[in-house]
Design an enzyme around this catalytic site. Structure first.
Site, short mmCIF file in Angstrom:
data_model
loop_
_atom_site.label_atom_id
_atom_site.label_comp_id
_atom_site.label_asym_id
_atom_site.label_seq_id
_atom_site.Cartn_x
_atom_site.Cartn_y
_atom_site.Cartn_z
N ASP A 18 0.85 -1.19 0.00
CA ASP A 18 0.00 0.00 0.00
C ASP A 18 0.88 1.24 0.00
O ASP A 18 2.03 1.20 0.44
CB ASP A 18 -0.94 0.02 1.21
CG ASP A 18 -2.15 0.92 0.98
OD1 ASP A 18 -2.43 1.26 -0.19
OD2 ASP A 18 -2.80 1.29 1.96
N GLY A 19 0.33 2.31 -0.51
CA GLY A 19 1.01 3.59 -0.53
C GLY A 19 0.00 4.71 -0.50
O GLY A 19 -1.14 4.54 -0.93
N GLU A 57 2.38 3.85 -4.28
CA GLU A 57 1.84 2.53 -4.63
C GLU A 57 2.85 1.74 -5.46
O GLU A 57 3.06 0.55 -5.22
CB GLU A 57 0.51 2.66 -5.38
CG GLU A 57 -0.62 3.26 -4.59
CD GLU A 57 -1.29 2.32 -3.61
OE1 GLU A 57 -0.85 1.15 -3.45
OE2 GLU A 57 -2.27 2.75 -2.98
N ASP A 79 -3.99 -2.41 -3.70
CA ASP A 79 -5.35 -1.87 -3.81
C ASP A 79 -5.41 -0.71 -4.79
O ASP A 79 -6.43 -0.04 -4.90
CB ASP A 79 -5.91 -1.49 -2.44
CG ASP A 79 -5.11 -0.42 -1.73
OD1 ASP A 79 -4.29 0.26 -2.36
OD2 ASP A 79 -5.31 -0.27 -0.51
N HIS A 133 -10.07 -1.19 2.07
CA HIS A 133 -10.97 -0.75 3.14
C HIS A 133 -12.27 -1.55 3.22
O HIS A 133 -13.33 -1.00 3.50
CB HIS A 133 -11.26 0.75 3.01
CG HIS A 133 -10.00 1.54 2.86
ND1 HIS A 133 -9.02 1.60 3.83
CD2 HIS A 133 -9.52 2.28 1.82
CE1 HIS A 133 -8.02 2.34 3.41
NE2 HIS A 133 -8.29 2.76 2.19
N ASP A 143 -1.80 -0.89 4.92
CA ASP A 143 -2.30 0.49 4.95
C ASP A 143 -1.83 1.20 6.23
O ASP A 143 -1.36 2.34 6.18
CB ASP A 143 -3.83 0.48 4.86
CG ASP A 143 -4.41 1.88 4.91
OD1 ASP A 143 -4.25 2.62 3.93
OD2 ASP A 143 -5.01 2.23 5.95
#
Length: 153
Positions: A18-19, A57, A79, A133, A143
């Site tokens: 994640d980023g 990301e 994501d 999420h 995250d």
């Protein structure tokens, strides 16, 4: 597009990345977590004081590759639909055109090109999209790591 997870799927193996950048652009963080059998095997994270979500990301995927031992078949989950589509769909065409899009330069080429090259060298790795999420344990973990890295910056 690359296949995503079934709505009720919550993988317990893979690299979860994640980023983010808040605001975008602004300070950002990235994270990559290697999970096997529902346990963290390795993780890494970092930050940049002036970046974008997309850069973070892509950087998370680059670092995620480094967590996987050579020859180990592994799925890297992101994501970011943009990051996943970049490596799985768009990059071959850009490369064929000399790393140019049909309408101008490729954004973040300094990250896209090495990412594509590393994935080509590691055919045992696959990049897939995972919905953000919605409670996927390891995506949420990545995250939080990325957010922590960004906040510590």
């Amino acid at each position: 597009m690359s296949p995503s997870l079934p709505p009720d799927g919550d993988p317990e193996d893979g690299v979860f990345t994640d980023g983010s950048a808040t605001p975008n652009p602004g300070p950002g963080g990235w994270a990559a977590v290697l999970v096997a059998g529902g346990a963290v095997v390795a993780e890494s994270s970092g930050a940049d004081p002036d970046t974008t979500n997309n850069r973070m990301e892509l950087l998370a995927l680059l670092h995620g590759i480094e967590l996987v031992p050579e020859g180990t078949p592994t799925v890297l989950y992101s994501d970011s639909q943009l990051a996943v589509r970049t490596v799985n769909e768009w990059a071959p065409g850009w490369e064929a055109r000399g790393w140019r899009r049909a309408r101008g330069p490729v954004e973040n080429l300094d990250l896209v090109r090495p990412l594509v090259e590393r994935l080509r060298e590691r055919p045992e790795l696959e990049v897939r999209w995972i919905r953000a999420h919605v409670g996927h344990r390891w995506n949420e973990y990545a995250d939080r790591l990325a957010s922590r890295a960004s906040a510590a910056n």
